[in-house]
Scaffold this active site. Structure first.
Site, PDB file in Angstrom:
ATOM      1  N   ASN A   1      -3.288   5.784  -9.004  1.00 46.23           N
ATOM      2  CA  ASN A   1      -3.935   6.713  -7.918  1.00 46.23           C
ATOM      3  C   ASN A   1      -3.541   8.001  -7.847  1.00 46.23           C
ATOM      4  O   ASN A   1      -4.194   8.893  -7.569  1.00 46.23           O
ATOM      5  CB  ASN A   1      -3.574   5.960  -6.554  1.00 46.23           C
ATOM      6  CG  ASN A   1      -4.001   6.937  -5.435  1.00 46.23           C
ATOM      7  OD1 ASN A   1      -5.017   6.729  -5.003  1.00 46.23           O
ATOM      8  ND2 ASN A   1      -3.233   7.453  -4.755  1.00 46.23           N
TER       9      ASN A   1
ATOM     10  N   ASP B   1      -3.067  13.185  -5.684  1.00 49.69           N
ATOM     11  CA  ASP B   1      -4.221  12.188  -6.113  1.00 49.69           C
ATOM     12  C   ASP B   1      -4.998  12.443  -7.279  1.00 49.69           C
ATOM     13  O   ASP B   1      -5.495  13.817  -7.461  1.00 49.69           O
ATOM     14  CB  ASP B   1      -5.245  11.730  -5.051  1.00 49.69           C
ATOM     15  CG  ASP B   1      -4.352  10.623  -3.995  1.00 49.69           C
ATOM     16  OD1 ASP B   1      -3.081  10.901  -3.568  1.00 49.69           O
ATOM     17  OD2 ASP B   1      -5.100   9.677  -3.596  1.00 49.69           O
TER      18      ASP B   1
ATOM     19  N   ASP C   1      -1.277  -0.437  -8.865  1.00 54.35           N
ATOM     20  CA  ASP C   1      -0.404   0.195  -7.682  1.00 54.35           C
ATOM     21  C   ASP C   1      -1.568   0.836  -6.915  1.00 54.35           C
ATOM     22  O   ASP C   1      -2.489   1.539  -7.266  1.00 54.35           O
ATOM     23  CB  ASP C   1       0.630   1.157  -7.887  1.00 54.35           C
ATOM     24  CG  ASP C   1       1.378   1.997  -6.920  1.00 54.35           C
ATOM     25  OD1 ASP C   1       1.976   1.311  -6.159  1.00 54.35           O
ATOM     26  OD2 ASP C   1       1.402   3.186  -6.785  1.00 54.35           O
TER      27      ASP C   1
ATOM     28  N   HIS D   1      -6.516   3.036  -2.763  1.00 52.32           N
ATOM     29  CA  HIS D   1      -6.651   4.474  -2.452  1.00 52.32           C
ATOM     30  C   HIS D   1      -7.220   5.296  -3.594  1.00 52.32           C
ATOM     31  O   HIS D   1      -7.102   6.716  -3.535  1.00 52.32           O
ATOM     32  CB  HIS D   1      -5.280   4.905  -2.259  1.00 52.32           C
ATOM     33  CG  HIS D   1      -4.552   4.502  -0.927  1.00 52.32           C
ATOM     34  ND1 HIS D   1      -5.035   4.162   0.177  1.00 52.32           N
ATOM     35  CD2 HIS D   1      -3.572   3.445  -0.994  1.00 52.32           C
ATOM     36  CE1 HIS D   1      -4.304   3.701   1.167  1.00 52.32           C
ATOM     37  NE2 HIS D   1      -3.479   3.306   0.416  1.00 52.32           N
TER      38      HIS D   1
ATOM     39  N   GLU E   1      -2.509  -4.396  -5.901  1.00 49.15           N
ATOM     40  CA  GLU E   1      -1.712  -4.097  -4.739  1.00 49.15           C
ATOM     41  C   GLU E   1      -2.708  -3.602  -3.761  1.00 49.15           C
ATOM     42  O   GLU E   1      -3.194  -2.459  -3.726  1.00 49.15           O
ATOM     43  CB  GLU E   1      -0.348  -3.225  -4.868  1.00 49.15           C
ATOM     44  CG  GLU E   1       0.237  -3.146  -3.482  1.00 49.15           C
ATOM     45  CD  GLU E   1       1.000  -1.789  -3.607  1.00 49.15           C
ATOM     46  OE1 GLU E   1       1.803  -1.670  -2.748  1.00 49.15           O
ATOM     47  OE2 GLU E   1       0.450  -0.708  -4.188  1.00 49.15           O
TER      48      GLU E   1
END
Ligand SMILES: [Ca+2]
Length: 374
Positions: free
Chosen positions: A93, A166, A197, A201, A234
């Site tokens: 991410n 990001d 992970d 997002h 996740e």
């Protein structure tokens, strides 16, 4: 089978420098084999300025504190000899703000890495043409970080912190780079899977469909390298949000169930637990009948199960019994098997594993003074 989550820095220190390392893990593979573990999930090992290493500066490397790439290849080989699969944490991410890509991108608007990240600046035509709002207009103002520098009006998108810019998955070049990283670990290093992970997002929160799509696409690409390649995601959210990701990810962590088990144990009232489990399971099965339920009690971001049940050994045993008999693929967090305690802040839920009494413990890491398990 059971997968065992390891924070490498705290697991087994082979050279006495205070930090757990890859050679230490290799030396302890027989311990894991005897425990009955069939997989390990290793928290990030790539070079990083932080102790937890969830902000990567080189996606193709191993942090020197943990060893070398050759040490890791040897670990994978030895694990495979014992029928233990190796899943590594993949933090896609965001990178570290000290990643050479970001350092170059932040100095130079014409950097080849500029569009690896997401920028805004009020008068920048690129900002406007991309339809991006400027930082000040954003609904999530706190997810933008102002670039340091006297004359800079630029902000970069940073879901978690300014140290973790990001990556821009709208950029095909970045996506190609990410596939290259994935192929490297899958084909050259021969890991069996990734723990992804912050999987929800990748694109901003208002674009969930893009996030679902991305992981379907990523899995397809990885399965060109290894048809059995494993992904476990996740998506730290309620089951309704987690469910749609099952189209692209074979396995997702069941955060809801873990907290329901702890709640039931602490309330000493388990009568709604089975109904809760069935509800989640029916919902997930409707989306993907072959889904793998990655069950767990707590992980490296939560207080350890022993502490979550106030050090009540009977409750901790019952928690383990529930976890290990539920359908699915359970994850243990290192130290659970010996009843290690751990309460936040984070470094104290990630304390050194206890191999023996202190005076005789050759492998115990000493990078921190533990508060909970000594
Ligand atoms: Ca060491």
């Amino acid at each position: 089978g059971v997968t065992y989550e390891i924070y490498v820095q705290s697991f087994a220190d082979s050279d006495g420098d205070g930090k757990g390392d890859i050679k230490g893990m290799t030396a302890k593979l027989d311990y894991l084999k005897d425990l009955g573990v069939e997989g390990v999930w290793l928290m990030p090992m790539s070079p990083s300025p932080s102790y937890h290493k969830y902000d990567v500066t080189d996606y193709y490397g191993i942090d020197s504190a943990y060893g070398t790439l050759d040490d890791f290849k040897q670990f994978v080989e030895e694990a495979h000899k014992r029928n233990i699969k190796v899943v590594i944490d993949m933090v896609l991410n965001h990178s570290s703000s000290r990643n050479p890509w970001f350092l170059d991108a932040s100095k130079n608007v014409n950097s080849p890495y500029r569009d690896y990240y997401v920028w805004t600046e009020h008068s920048d035509p690129q900002t406007r043409s991309a339809g991006n709002v400027t930082a000040g207009e954003s609904r999530r103002r706190n997810h933008w970080t102002r670039l340091r520098g006297a004359d800079s009006n630029y902000y970069y998108y940073s879901q978690f912190s300014g140290n973790m810019p990001d990556l821009n998955f709208d950029n095909p070049k970045l996506r190609a780079e990410v596939f290259k990283i994935g192929r490297f670990w899958a084909s050259e290093v021969k890991v069996d899977g990734f723990r992804l992970d912050a999987a929800r997002h990748i694109f901003p929160d208002e674009r969930p469909q893009d996030n679902h799509w991305w992981w379907e696409y990523f899995l397809q690409e990885m399965r060109k390298v290894n048809k059995d390649f494993y992904l476990v995601g996740e998506v730290w959210a309620p089951a309704e949000v987690v469910g749609p990701y099952l189209k692209g990810m074979p396995a997702l962590f069941n955060f809801d169930m873990g907290s329901a088990i702890i709640k039931a144990l602490n309330a000493e009232k388990g009568d709604s637990l089975a109904a809760k489990h069935k509800k989640i399971r029916d919902f997930y099965k409707g989306i993907n009948p072959d889904y793998v339920d990655a069950t767990f009690l707590t992980n490296h971001d939560q207080n350890r199960i022993m502490s979550a049940v106030n050090n009540d050994t009977e409750k901790a045993r019952l928690a383990a019994a529930i976890l290990l008999t539920l359908p699915g693929s359970p994850y243990l967090y290192y130290g659970e098997e010996i009843g290690m305690q751990g309460k936040k802040p984070d470094p104290f839920i990630r304390e050194p594993f206890l191999w023996d009494v202190k005076a005789k413990d050759k492998y115990r890491a000493t990078w921190e003074v533990p508060r909970n398990s000594t």
